[in-house]
Design an enzyme around this catalytic site. Structure first.
Site, PDB file in Angstrom:
ATOM      1  N   ASN A 143      -0.043  64.550  49.296  1.00  0.00           N
ATOM      2  CA  ASN A 143      -1.106  64.431  50.290  1.00  0.00           C
ATOM      3  C   ASN A 143      -1.309  65.744  51.061  1.00  0.00           C
ATOM      4  OD1 ASN A 143      -3.075  63.126  51.746  1.00  0.00           O
ATOM      5  ND2 ASN A 143      -1.691  61.679  52.779  1.00  0.00           N
ATOM      6  N   HIS A 164       0.622  46.759  55.867  1.00  0.00           N
ATOM      7  CA  HIS A 164       0.500  47.297  57.226  1.00  0.00           C
ATOM      8  C   HIS A 164      -0.422  46.433  58.098  1.00  0.00           C
ATOM      9  CE1 HIS A 164       1.163  51.688  55.624  1.00  0.00           C
ATOM     10  NE2 HIS A 164       2.109  50.858  55.238  1.00  0.00           N
ATOM     11  N   ARG A 195       4.371  45.520  58.356  1.00  0.00           N
ATOM     12  CA  ARG A 195       4.701  46.647  59.230  1.00  0.00           C
ATOM     13  C   ARG A 195       3.726  46.655  60.405  1.00  0.00           C
ATOM     14  NH1 ARG A 195       3.836  53.086  58.024  1.00  0.00           N
ATOM     15  NH2 ARG A 195       1.818  52.612  58.955  1.00  0.00           N
ATOM     16  N   TYR A 255       0.595  57.687  65.452  1.00  0.00           N
ATOM     17  CA  TYR A 255       0.721  57.485  64.007  1.00  0.00           C
ATOM     18  C   TYR A 255       0.548  55.984  63.658  1.00  0.00           C
ATOM     19  CZ  TYR A 255       2.495  56.273  59.564  1.00  0.00           C
ATOM     20  OH  TYR A 255       2.561  55.711  58.320  1.00  0.00           O
ATOM     21  N   ASP A 268       7.527  51.739  61.777  1.00  0.00           N
ATOM     22  CA  ASP A 268       7.742  53.125  61.335  1.00  0.00           C
ATOM     23  C   ASP A 268       7.629  54.063  62.538  1.00  0.00           C
ATOM     24  OD1 ASP A 268       7.779  55.556  60.025  1.00  0.00           O
ATOM     25  OD2 ASP A 268       6.298  54.994  58.497  1.00  0.00           O
ATOM     26  N   HIS A 273       8.136  57.262  62.248  1.00  0.00           N
ATOM     27  CA  HIS A 273       7.542  58.455  61.635  1.00  0.00           C
ATOM     28  C   HIS A 273       8.154  59.771  62.116  1.00  0.00           C
ATOM     29  CE1 HIS A 273       4.169  60.232  59.268  1.00  0.00           C
ATOM     30  NE2 HIS A 273       4.353  59.107  58.607  1.00  0.00           N
ATOM     31  N   GLU A 311      11.937  52.449  60.564  1.00  0.00           N
ATOM     32  CA  GLU A 311      11.809  53.505  59.555  1.00  0.00           C
ATOM     33  C   GLU A 311      11.714  54.900  60.169  1.00  0.00           C
ATOM     34  OE1 GLU A 311       8.553  52.680  56.961  1.00  0.00           O
ATOM     35  OE2 GLU A 311       8.412  54.756  56.279  1.00  0.00           O
ATOM     36  N   GLU A 361      10.930  58.684  52.585  1.00  0.00           N
ATOM     37  CA  GLU A 361       9.669  58.844  51.856  1.00  0.00           C
ATOM     38  C   GLU A 361       9.365  60.313  51.557  1.00  0.00           C
ATOM     39  OE1 GLU A 361       7.133  56.879  54.719  1.00  0.00           O
ATOM     40  OE2 GLU A 361       6.251  58.778  55.316  1.00  0.00           O
ATOM     41  N   ARG A 375      13.737  55.116  50.801  1.00  0.00           N
ATOM     42  CA  ARG A 375      12.302  54.935  50.609  1.00  0.00           C
ATOM     43  C   ARG A 375      11.673  55.923  49.638  1.00  0.00           C
ATOM     44  NH1 ARG A 375       8.283  53.805  53.769  1.00  0.00           N
ATOM     45  NH2 ARG A 375       8.030  52.490  51.969  1.00  0.00           N
ATOM     46  N   HIS A 412       8.210  54.004  48.766  1.00  0.00           N
ATOM     47  CA  HIS A 412       7.006  54.353  49.520  1.00  0.00           C
ATOM     48  C   HIS A 412       5.775  53.935  48.706  1.00  0.00           C
ATOM     49  CE1 HIS A 412       4.856  57.962  51.665  1.00  0.00           C
ATOM     50  NE2 HIS A 412       4.836  56.881  52.415  1.00  0.00           N
ATOM     51  N   ASP A 464      -1.789  57.112  49.505  1.00  0.00           N
ATOM     52  CA  ASP A 464      -1.744  58.430  48.861  1.00  0.00           C
ATOM     53  C   ASP A 464      -0.792  58.476  47.661  1.00  0.00           C
ATOM     54  OD1 ASP A 464      -0.394  58.468  51.705  1.00  0.00           O
ATOM     55  OD2 ASP A 464       0.804  59.872  50.546  1.00  0.00           O
ATOM     56  N   GLU A 472       6.454  48.762  49.378  1.00  0.00           N
ATOM     57  CA  GLU A 472       5.328  48.924  50.303  1.00  0.00           C
ATOM     58  C   GLU A 472       4.019  48.821  49.524  1.00  0.00           C
ATOM     59  OE1 GLU A 472       5.093  52.781  52.126  1.00  0.00           O
ATOM     60  OE2 GLU A 472       3.774  52.085  53.721  1.00  0.00           O
ATOM     61  N   TRP A 475       4.945  65.306  63.033  1.00  0.00           N
ATOM     62  CA  TRP A 475       3.891  64.294  62.967  1.00  0.00           C
ATOM     63  C   TRP A 475       4.425  63.013  62.328  1.00  0.00           C
ATOM     64  CZ3 TRP A 475       1.625  61.974  58.604  1.00  0.00           C
ATOM     65  CH2 TRP A 475       0.612  61.022  58.940  1.00  0.00           C
TER      66      TRP A 475
HETATM   67  O1  KDG Z   1       1.055  61.084  53.291  1.00  0.00           O
HETATM   68  C1  KDG Z   1       1.776  60.576  54.378  1.00  0.00           C
HETATM   69  C2  KDG Z   1       1.775  59.067  54.365  1.00  0.00           C
HETATM   70  O2  KDG Z   1       2.057  58.623  53.082  1.00  0.00           O
HETATM   71  C3  KDG Z   1       2.784  58.491  55.323  1.00  0.00           C
HETATM   72  O3  KDG Z   1       2.424  58.858  56.623  1.00  0.00           O
HETATM   73  C4  KDG Z   1       2.809  56.965  55.209  1.00  0.00           C
HETATM   74  O4  KDG Z   1       4.770  56.838  56.589  1.00  0.00           O
HETATM   75  C5  KDG Z   1       4.051  56.347  55.745  1.00  0.00           C
HETATM   76  C6  KDG Z   1       4.432  55.035  55.206  1.00  0.00           C
HETATM   77  O5  KDG Z   1       5.504  54.559  55.566  1.00  0.00           O
HETATM   78  O6  KDG Z   1       3.667  54.492  54.414  1.00  0.00           O
HETATM   79 MG    MG Z   2       6.725  55.858  56.562  1.00  0.00          MG
END
Ligand code: KDG
Ligand code: MG
Length: 405
Positions: free
Chosen positions: A39, A124, A149, A161, A213, A215, A239, A265, A286, A315, A319, A342, A405
């Site tokens: 991505n 999600h 999630r 996020y 998550d 993140h 997560e 991930e 993941r 994951h 993407d 997921e 991020w």
């Molecule tokens: O490309 C980044 C995303 O795939 C990510 O932010 C998604 O954290 C993510 C998840 O758990 O699906």
């Molecule tokens: Mg994630």
């Protein structure tokens, strides 16, 4: 005489978001597909494949999957990293696809056969405000999901996020030649997260599996506090509490909370996670087929994890293309220690460009019985959606400091 690879192609298409697909064709006319999407860095992996890998594949025996993996991994000298491992992963999945088509068998049967009847999926749900989040999670349950999630807005912040204020679908990458800038304040998040998730648990009752998550945004100490505060919510997992370059950080989190931890991930190889696994510092790994060297390497990660009672939970955001998602569903059917997959879901255009045998039904995923991975690419349709630059956001603290991020 065994079959040979006679042509390679790298196809970039953007049916709502960018995907990089490797197509290998053999002298017998068998076509295998692999996903190489990273991505926001799609062109880098496309060039790696086109310029450095494709010429090495011509004339190779497609059934030598492990040998080709080792050749591309060891032969590059420069090992690991997301671009290299996504490129190797694409070749690996395309070769497994060809292998399955040659033998007339779906991939999961070549991986040892089904160890379960169906693969548990989570999806999600998000909303800025807590009452709307409770409804969004409930709506997912009504679609059959047993695991959801939950991501929420944070008072005082304008972006978080996993949440869009207005859109129905969350897609973090934004179109354009530079990333969007978001803001982040861990203190505001930590004040709000336990309340928001407790409200969701109260609303849905004890049975629905809830996930969240963070993140990669907390320090180890903040992560430990959050894990403790969330224990009454009984999460399926929390997560990416902290960036995992520093694997020992997870020890501090682990020692202070029984909330299950999921991470990985962004991991590309077994070397990114072996301390986490052998130290039993996490509960779920993941790593994804596409970013961790394909089915062959993810299988090795899962075997190591199995010894330490760490379970797999690949994951599966939008993407990860339907090609490697399909490969992941096959692996999930055959790998004993996969717990859950997921499934963020795809835009309708993506389903059309990548017709697939895998399916979602009633909270579970099924690989289907088409030979190989069972995912095609409609090249005519794909060509209608040319590459469209898009980037994941960056985040800054309220004082302007760049953060994770
Ligand atoms: O490309 C980044 C995303 O795939 C990510 O932010 C998604 O954290 C993510 C998840 O758990 O699906
Ligand atoms: Mg994630």
């Amino acid at each position: 005489m065994s079959d040979r690879i006679v042509s390679t192609d790298v196809i970039i298409t953007s049916p709502g978001r960018n995907y990089v697909t490797l197509k290998l064709t053999t002298a017998d006319g068998i076509v295998g597909y692999g996903d190489a999407t990273v991505n926001g860095r799609e062109l880098a992996v496309a060039s790696y494949l086109r310029d450095h890998v494709a010429p090495l594949l011509i004339g190779r025996d497609p059934s030598r999957i492990e040998d080709t993996w080792q050749y591309l991994y060891r032969g590059a000298y420069w090992r690991r990293g997301p671009i290299t491992m996504a490129a190797i992963g694409a070749v690996d999945v395309a070769l497994w696809d060809i292998h399955g088509k040659t033998l007339g068998a779906p991939l999961y049967k070549l991986l040892g056969g089904a160890v379960r009847d169906r693969l548990l999926a989570y999806t999600h749900a998000f909303a800025w405000e807590t009452p709307a989040l409770c409804e969004a999670v409930e709506a997912r349950r009504e679609q059959g999901f047993r695991a959801v999630r939950a991501q929420f807005g944070v008072p005082g912040l304008t972006t978080v996020y996993g949440v869009h204020k207005d859109a129905e679908q969350y897609e973090p990458a934004t179109r354009g030649v530079a990333p969007a800038e978001e803001e982040w304040d861990p203190a505001a998040y930590l004040r709000h997260a336990p309340t928001a998730l407790a409200a969701v648990r109260d609303h849905v009752g004890p049975e629905l599996e809830l996930l969240h998550d963070a993140h990669h945004r907390l320090t180890p100490q903040q992560a430990a506090r959050l894990g403790q505060a969330l224990e009454p919510v009984d999460l399926y997992w929390l997560e990416d509490v902290t960036p995992a370059e520093n694997q020992d950080a997870l020890r501090l989190v682990r020692e202070h909370t029984t909330t299950p931890l999921a991470i990985g991930e962004v991991f590309n190889s077994v070397y990114d996670l072996h301390h986490l696994v052998t130290g039993q510092l996490i509960d779920f790994v993941r790593a994804a087929v596409v970013h961790a060297g394909g089915v062959s390497h993810l299988r090795k990660i899962l075997h190591l994890a199995e010894v330490y009672q760490v379970r797999g939970a690949p994951h599966g955001p939008s993407d990860v293309s339907p090609v490697s998602f399909g490969a992941s569903v096959h692996l999930g059917m055959a790998a004993h220690n996969i717990a859950i997959q997921e499934y963020m879901g795809y835009d309708e255009r993506v389903h059309e460009v990548f017709p697939h045998a895998w399916s979602y039904r009633d909270g579970h995923l099924y690989p289907g019985d088409a030979p190989g991975v069972g995912v095609d690419l409609d090249e005519r349709l794909a060509s209608k959606y040319p590459y469209d630059p898009a980037y994941l956001p960056v985040a800054r603290r309220l004082d302007g400091t760049l953060t994770d991020w």
